[in-house]
Design a protein around this motif. Structure first.
Motif, PDB file in Angstrom:
ATOM      1  N   ALA A  72     -30.193 -11.222 -17.754  1.00 20.29           N
ATOM      2  CA  ALA A  72     -29.904 -10.487 -18.985  1.00 20.29           C
ATOM      3  C   ALA A  72     -31.146 -10.332 -19.852  1.00 20.29           C
ATOM      4  O   ALA A  72     -31.309  -9.317 -20.534  1.00 20.29           O
ATOM      5  CB  ALA A  72     -28.808 -11.208 -19.768  1.00 20.29           C
ATOM      6  N   THR A  73     -32.020 -11.320 -19.818  1.00 22.91           N
ATOM      7  CA  THR A  73     -33.222 -11.236 -20.656  1.00 22.91           C
ATOM      8  C   THR A  73     -34.074 -10.040 -20.234  1.00 22.91           C
ATOM      9  O   THR A  73     -34.542  -9.264 -21.076  1.00 22.91           O
ATOM     10  CB  THR A  73     -34.024 -12.551 -20.566  1.00 22.91           C
ATOM     11  OG1 THR A  73     -33.187 -13.610 -21.071  1.00 22.91           O
ATOM     12  CG2 THR A  73     -35.296 -12.498 -21.378  1.00 22.91           C
ATOM     13  N   HIS A 103     -28.362 -13.013 -29.418  1.00 27.73           N
ATOM     14  CA  HIS A 103     -29.157 -13.940 -28.597  1.00 27.73           C
ATOM     15  C   HIS A 103     -30.642 -13.612 -28.819  1.00 27.73           C
ATOM     16  O   HIS A 103     -31.001 -12.437 -29.010  1.00 27.73           O
ATOM     17  CB  HIS A 103     -28.769 -13.755 -27.126  1.00 27.73           C
ATOM     18  CG  HIS A 103     -29.401 -14.752 -26.221  1.00 27.73           C
ATOM     19  ND1 HIS A 103     -30.638 -14.558 -25.647  1.00 27.73           N
ATOM     20  CD2 HIS A 103     -28.969 -15.960 -25.794  1.00 27.73           C
ATOM     21  CE1 HIS A 103     -30.939 -15.612 -24.899  1.00 27.73           C
ATOM     22  NE2 HIS A 103     -29.954 -16.476 -24.970  1.00 27.73           N
ATOM     23  N   ASP A 181     -24.523  -6.496 -25.454  1.00 28.09           N
ATOM     24  CA  ASP A 181     -24.837  -7.680 -24.661  1.00 28.09           C
ATOM     25  C   ASP A 181     -23.497  -8.355 -24.326  1.00 28.09           C
ATOM     26  O   ASP A 181     -22.918  -9.065 -25.144  1.00 28.09           O
ATOM     27  CB  ASP A 181     -25.742  -8.597 -25.489  1.00 28.09           C
ATOM     28  CG  ASP A 181     -25.955  -9.963 -24.839  1.00 28.09           C
ATOM     29  OD1 ASP A 181     -25.366 -10.222 -23.775  1.00 28.09           O
ATOM     30  OD2 ASP A 181     -26.699 -10.774 -25.419  1.00 28.09           O
ATOM     31  N   GLN A 184     -21.654 -13.082 -22.492  1.00 30.03           N
ATOM     32  CA  GLN A 184     -20.646 -14.140 -22.662  1.00 30.03           C
ATOM     33  C   GLN A 184     -19.221 -13.589 -22.620  1.00 30.03           C
ATOM     34  O   GLN A 184     -18.266 -14.361 -22.454  1.00 30.03           O
ATOM     35  CB  GLN A 184     -20.861 -14.896 -23.980  1.00 30.03           C
ATOM     36  CG  GLN A 184     -22.189 -15.633 -24.078  1.00 30.03           C
ATOM     37  CD  GLN A 184     -22.274 -16.853 -23.163  1.00 30.03           C
ATOM     38  OE1 GLN A 184     -21.268 -17.306 -22.580  1.00 30.03           O
ATOM     39  NE2 GLN A 184     -23.469 -17.406 -23.011  1.00 30.03           N
ATOM     40  N   SER A 204     -25.133 -10.925 -17.055  1.00 29.48           N
ATOM     41  CA  SER A 204     -25.907 -11.991 -16.411  1.00 29.48           C
ATOM     42  C   SER A 204     -25.048 -12.677 -15.368  1.00 29.48           C
ATOM     43  O   SER A 204     -23.903 -13.058 -15.648  1.00 29.48           O
ATOM     44  CB  SER A 204     -26.347 -13.010 -17.471  1.00 29.48           C
ATOM     45  OG  SER A 204     -26.985 -14.108 -16.861  1.00 29.48           O
ATOM     46  N   HIS A 206     -25.382 -15.679 -13.848  1.00 31.49           N
ATOM     47  CA  HIS A 206     -25.099 -17.128 -13.894  1.00 31.49           C
ATOM     48  C   HIS A 206     -24.126 -17.544 -14.983  1.00 31.49           C
ATOM     49  O   HIS A 206     -23.666 -18.673 -15.020  1.00 31.49           O
ATOM     50  CB  HIS A 206     -26.403 -17.954 -13.961  1.00 31.49           C
ATOM     51  CG  HIS A 206     -27.128 -17.925 -15.270  1.00 31.49           C
ATOM     52  ND1 HIS A 206     -27.166 -19.014 -16.107  1.00 31.49           N
ATOM     53  CD2 HIS A 206     -27.864 -16.967 -15.879  1.00 31.49           C
ATOM     54  CE1 HIS A 206     -27.912 -18.730 -17.170  1.00 31.49           C
ATOM     55  NE2 HIS A 206     -28.341 -17.489 -17.049  1.00 31.49           N
ATOM     56  N   LYS A 207     -23.763 -16.592 -15.868  1.00 33.63           N
ATOM     57  CA  LYS A 207     -22.772 -16.933 -16.893  1.00 33.63           C
ATOM     58  C   LYS A 207     -21.357 -16.715 -16.365  1.00 33.63           C
ATOM     59  O   LYS A 207     -20.386 -17.095 -17.007  1.00 33.63           O
ATOM     60  CB  LYS A 207     -22.972 -16.085 -18.145  1.00 33.63           C
ATOM     61  CG  LYS A 207     -24.371 -16.101 -18.704  1.00 33.63           C
ATOM     62  CD  LYS A 207     -24.730 -17.410 -19.358  1.00 33.63           C
ATOM     63  CE  LYS A 207     -26.137 -17.311 -19.953  1.00 33.63           C
ATOM     64  NZ  LYS A 207     -26.529 -18.463 -20.722  1.00 33.63           N
TER      65      LYS A 207
HETATM   66  N1  PLP Z   1     -27.284 -12.940 -23.983  1.00 29.51           N
HETATM   67  C1  PLP Z   1     -26.461 -13.952 -24.272  1.00 29.51           C
HETATM   68  C2  PLP Z   1     -25.327 -13.738 -25.235  1.00 29.51           C
HETATM   69  C3  PLP Z   1     -26.650 -15.194 -23.669  1.00 29.51           C
HETATM   70  O1  PLP Z   1     -25.824 -16.202 -23.950  1.00 29.51           O
HETATM   71  C4  PLP Z   1     -27.740 -15.360 -22.774  1.00 29.51           C
HETATM   72  C5  PLP Z   1     -28.024 -16.680 -22.178  1.00 29.51           C
HETATM   73  O2  PLP Z   1     -27.760 -17.707 -22.792  1.00 29.51           O
HETATM   74  C6  PLP Z   1     -28.566 -14.267 -22.485  1.00 29.51           C
HETATM   75  C7  PLP Z   1     -28.302 -13.070 -23.124  1.00 29.51           C
HETATM   76  C8  PLP Z   1     -29.728 -14.373 -21.512  1.00 29.51           C
HETATM   77  O3  PLP Z   1     -29.237 -14.437 -20.179  1.00 29.51           O
HETATM   78  P1  PLP Z   1     -30.179 -14.714 -18.911  1.00 29.51           P
HETATM   79  O4  PLP Z   1     -30.203 -16.199 -18.735  1.00 29.51           O
HETATM   80  O5  PLP Z   1     -29.514 -14.029 -17.759  1.00 29.51           O
HETATM   81  O6  PLP Z   1     -31.506 -14.130 -19.193  1.00 29.51           O
END
Ligand code: PLP
Length: 387
Positions: A72-73, A103, A181, A184, A204, A206-207
């Motif tokens: 996601a980042t 985030h 985003d 979550q 993302s 892994h979430k």
């Molecule tokens: N956006 C939210 C709301 C998140 O909770 C997170 C991770 O904690 C991210 C983005 C970033 O995700 P990633 O670990 O896939 O980069």
């Protein structure tokens, strides 16, 4: 005898699902390049495309509008740019508007200059101030370019769910572009980009129980796209260069399939979340459960106990075999409030703890959490740690 740990930190990273692991292990050719035209390459391509269909289905999108990224980042860093294209023509987003409780990967503004982005406040309940967004967008200078808005669908610390459809309506009324985003929110509440839920979603792996290192940009269309952040061999239709991580994408696809099917588990998870909160208030009746009255995710509890330092408590929980997060920020050795609570105007000098659970969380794990909290409080850890 080793006691199994209780993992109550799903919002940081959800445990890898068996289905995701299986998909990763059984990707028939994990070594071929999916861009290669030979049979092995085509087998890898089929895996990537099947996962693309699964991720698209989770988000209500068309598979051709899914771009895989490393997470996601990276998806946020790609989307948060002033430089876009509408087909082949350049398109400028002159200003970015983010939510104060976003985030950090959104809050840092991506490729926008500091002077070209504004932060929209949230109320005491953590919900975005729609009137403030409306006012900011009303004064946006359209001659300079379009307004780009980025907001999370659900908060990683408090679990607060944003009124995305209302936000989308405001952004649309001002001719802006909305990035949601949904990291979550995915798998916990319905997300449907085809139904007034923004122009782009960020996901993302892994979430939602997939492997780390995979994520996606999901668009409503691919006519309007950001100038790529990662430029390379034209992969992902030129939107993200670099050979796709076939095994991770396969796991992401499997997790997306499970997440789409798993929404029915929300009620059961909410029941266990309520048990967590009842236990907290039983041990510490003066505890504050942040955003308790707001519309929240079924799995998240963010709480503070007056006089109890969150970081110290987190260590105590860790020693008791329980993994959870301290939501407080720690800078230059000082414990400070989380940026989310700060945005909500909540005074919380000693930090808050986050318990985030999933479908596999058991009653026994919650009882262990309650016992560890009771023991920590009984040790007098409030006053002791407050210095
Ligand atoms: N956006 C939210 C709301 C998140 O909770 C997170 C991770 O904690 C991210 C983005 C970033 O995700 P990633 O670990 O896939 O980069």
């Amino acid at each position: 005898m080793t006691i199994a740990r209780a993992y109550l930190d799903y919002n940081a990273s959800a445990p890898l699902l068996a289905e995701a692991l299986e998909a990763m292990m059984s990707a028939p050719d994990r070594s071929a390049d999916p861009s290669s035209v030979h049979q092995d390459g085509r087998a890898a391509r089929r895996i990537v495309e099947a996962a693309r269909r699964d991720v698209a289905a989770l988000a209500g999108a068309k598979p051709e509008h899914v771009v895989f990224t490393s997470g996601a980042t990276e998806a946020a860093a790609t989307l948060l740019t002033p430089d876009w294209r509408m087909g082949r023509a350049p398109l400028r987003m002159s200003r970015l508007y983010v939510a104060a409780s976003d985030h950090p990967c959104v809050l840092n503004g991506g490729r926008f200059d500091r002077s070209a982005f504004g932060v929209i406040g949230v109320g005491r309940d953590g919900v975005l101030d729609l009137a403030a967004l409306d006012a900011e967008l009303a004064s946006h200078d359209r001659d300079a370019g379009l307004p780009l808005v980025a907001v999370h669908a659900a908060n990683n610390e408090t679990g607060v769910i944003q009124p995305v459809a209302k936000i989308a309506a405001v952004v649309k009324a001002h001719g802006g572009v909305l990035i949601v985003d949904a990291v979550q929110a995915a798998g916990r509440i319905p997300i449907d980009i085809s139904n007034n839920y923004g122009d782009f979603l960020i996901l993302s792996s892994h979430k939602i129980g997939g492997p780390k290192g995979a994520g996606a940009i999901v668009g409503l269309s691919d006519l309007m796209m950001p100038v790529p952040l990662v430029v390379g061999g034209g992969q992902e239709k030129g939107h993200r260069g670099g050979t796709e991580n076939v095994a991770a994408i396969a796991g992401f696809g499997a997790a997306a399939r499970e997440a789409a099917a798993d929404l029915s588990a929300a009620d059961g998870i909410a029941g266990r979340r309520d048990a967590v909160e009842a236990a907290i208030l039983d041990v510490a009746p003066d505890a504050v459960i942040h955003s308790r009255q707001a519309d929240r995710l079924c799995n998240t509890t963010f709480f503070s106990v007056p006089g109890m330092k969150a970081e110290t408590a987190q260590i105590a929980f860790d020693l008791a075999g329980i993994s959870l997060s301290a939501g407080s920020a720690c800078s230059s050795g000082k414990v400070g409030p989380s940026h989310v609570l700060k945005a909500m105007g909540v005074e919380d000098d000693l930090g808050a703890l986050r318990v985030s659970i999933g479908a596999a969380t058991t009653k026994e794990e919650i009882e262990r959490f309650a016992a560890a909290l009771a023991a920590h409080v009984a040790r007098g850890s409030r006053g002791e740690c407050a210095a």
